[in-house]
Design an enzyme around this catalytic site. Structure first.
Site, mmCIF file in Angstrom:
data_model
loop_
_atom_site.group_PDB
_atom_site.id
_atom_site.type_symbol
_atom_site.label_atom_id
_atom_site.label_comp_id
_atom_site.label_asym_id
_atom_site.label_seq_id
_atom_site.Cartn_x
_atom_site.Cartn_y
_atom_site.Cartn_z
ATOM 1 N N ASP A 113 149.348 50.533 96.744
ATOM 2 C CA ASP A 113 149.755 49.363 97.517
ATOM 3 C C ASP A 113 148.566 48.532 98.001
ATOM 4 O O ASP A 113 147.412 48.953 97.926
ATOM 5 C CB ASP A 113 150.631 49.795 98.708
ATOM 6 C CG ASP A 113 150.123 51.069 99.390
ATOM 7 O OD1 ASP A 113 148.942 51.398 99.223
ATOM 8 O OD2 ASP A 113 150.914 51.719 100.082
ATOM 9 N N ASN A 134 157.718 57.697 109.666
ATOM 10 C CA ASN A 134 159.148 57.443 109.401
ATOM 11 C C ASN A 134 159.534 57.919 107.988
ATOM 12 O O ASN A 134 160.608 57.585 107.499
ATOM 13 C CB ASN A 134 159.477 55.956 109.578
ATOM 14 C CG ASN A 134 158.697 55.062 108.603
ATOM 15 O OD1 ASN A 134 157.966 55.553 107.744
ATOM 16 N ND2 ASN A 134 158.863 53.756 108.735
ATOM 17 N N HIS A 150 157.949 57.192 105.140
ATOM 18 C CA HIS A 150 157.662 56.283 104.015
ATOM 19 C C HIS A 150 156.614 56.881 103.072
ATOM 20 O O HIS A 150 155.778 57.683 103.472
ATOM 21 C CB HIS A 150 157.276 54.876 104.489
ATOM 22 C CG HIS A 150 155.924 54.732 105.109
ATOM 23 N ND1 HIS A 150 155.715 54.046 106.281
ATOM 24 C CD2 HIS A 150 154.693 55.157 104.732
ATOM 25 C CE1 HIS A 150 154.421 54.055 106.577
ATOM 26 N NE2 HIS A 150 153.780 54.729 105.652
ATOM 27 N N GLU A 198 159.642 51.697 102.864
ATOM 28 C CA GLU A 198 160.169 52.020 104.182
ATOM 29 C C GLU A 198 161.592 52.587 104.043
ATOM 30 O O GLU A 198 162.211 52.460 102.986
ATOM 31 C CB GLU A 198 160.201 50.739 105.044
ATOM 32 C CG GLU A 198 158.851 50.049 105.202
ATOM 33 C CD GLU A 198 157.903 50.754 106.183
ATOM 34 O OE1 GLU A 198 158.195 51.897 106.600
ATOM 35 O OE2 GLU A 198 156.870 50.153 106.522
HETATM 36 C C1 F6R Z 1 148.721 54.155 101.771
HETATM 37 C C2 F6R Z 1 150.131 54.527 101.730
HETATM 38 C C3 F6R Z 1 150.867 54.979 102.940
HETATM 39 C C4 F6R Z 1 150.137 56.072 103.729
HETATM 40 C C5 F6R Z 1 150.946 56.477 104.961
HETATM 41 C C6 F6R Z 1 150.190 57.494 105.799
HETATM 42 O O1 F6R Z 1 148.269 53.758 100.491
HETATM 43 O O2 F6R Z 1 150.687 54.417 100.706
HETATM 44 O O3 F6R Z 1 152.125 55.460 102.561
HETATM 45 O O4 F6R Z 1 149.930 57.176 102.894
HETATM 46 O O5 F6R Z 1 151.211 55.360 105.736
HETATM 47 O O6 F6R Z 1 149.083 56.871 106.355
HETATM 48 P P1 F6R Z 1 147.919 57.711 107.023
HETATM 49 O O7 F6R Z 1 147.331 58.553 105.967
HETATM 50 O O8 F6R Z 1 146.946 56.698 107.533
HETATM 51 O O9 F6R Z 1 148.554 58.524 108.093
#
Ligand code: F6R
Length: 246
Positions: A62, A128, A130, A135
């Protein structure tokens, strides 16, 4: 699904390198990568390892809409500074957050993934549930698309920005359908704030309301947790499914 619990994040990072090494040994050359806090230590360990990715392709999950690759909070910048500058890959791809047409960029990114099937996909998980920026409520069949970030995700990611108002409100993300195409998936989660999402994703019902729960349906998933992220897993479930590595 293989679930490994280690004492702390440092041990998980080392375990993650072993999984990379194994995959590479078995022919993996296309790696799906994530950003955020979770894989930072893994990338540090990879940079210090003898692994050579010069014949490999990296495809990220992403990117924020509206940030170009020179913006310090863009995911391109993150990847360059955390991994690619030290460990060059033959080709690296992230969605282009500055693309004039998001629709064209999504089609293009789906084509990149389809022509370079991902051998090993690294995932973090949001509080959440994701994965990528998919989401709750995102269809399991979704492909690369633009998302409006939820307030909880904006809040969680604001730690990297001056304040919450600076966080972009949209991102381009691979869809859940793209992620499920990866031959192997490594989901990593650390810390108590991930424990509830981990519990629901691994032991709850498979539902679009908790995107990571779809991983229960994938044939080759390894989940790597520290003790804090594993803390809410029911003990009978742990006894049956979890391997502790100390
Ligand atoms: C980032 C991504 C997100 C993160 C998730 C956890 O490329 O795809 O899904 O893996 O938001 O974020 P952290 O690791 O910062 O807790």
């Amino acid at each position: 699904m293989k679930v490994l619990v280690v004492k702390n994040q440092k041990d998980a990072d080392r375990q993650g390198v072993k999984i990379f090494r194994q995959a590479y040994k078995h022919g993996a050359r296309t790696f799906g990568l994530a950003t955020g806090g979770t894989p930072e230590g893994l990338y540090r360990e990879l940079c210090q390892s003898d692994l050579d990715f010069r014949d490999c392709i990296a495809i990220n999950l992403d990117e924020y809409v509206g940030l170009d690759g020179n913006h310090p909070q863009s995911y391109r910048y993150y990847m360059q500074s955390n991994l690619f500058n030290q460990k060059p890959f033959a080709e690296t791809y992230l969605p282009d957050g500055m693309a004039p047409s998001a629709k064209v960029e999504c089609t293009h990114y789906n084509w990149i993934i389809a022509t370079n099937p991902i051998d090993l996909q690294i995932l973090g998980i949001g509080q959440n549930g994701h994965i990528g920026f998919n989401e709750p409520g995102t269809p399991f069949t979704s492909t690369t698309h633009v998302v409006n970030l939820t307030s909880s995700t904006i809040k969680a990611n604001s730690r990297y920005f001056k304040d919450e108002s600076q966080v972009p409100t949209q991102a381009l993300t691979q869809g859940i359908g793209n992620i499920l195409q990866a031959k192997q998936i490594l989901l990593m989660a650390f810390g108590p704030e991930k424990a509830q999402a981990v519990k629901e994703a691994l032991t709850g019902k498979v539902t679009e309301d908790l995107p990571a729960s779809v991983l229960q349906k994938h044939p080759h998933v390894t989940v790597l947790l520290d003790e804090a992220a594993a803390a809410l897993l029911p003990s009978e479930w742990v006894a049956e499914h979890v391997q502790h590595i100390y």
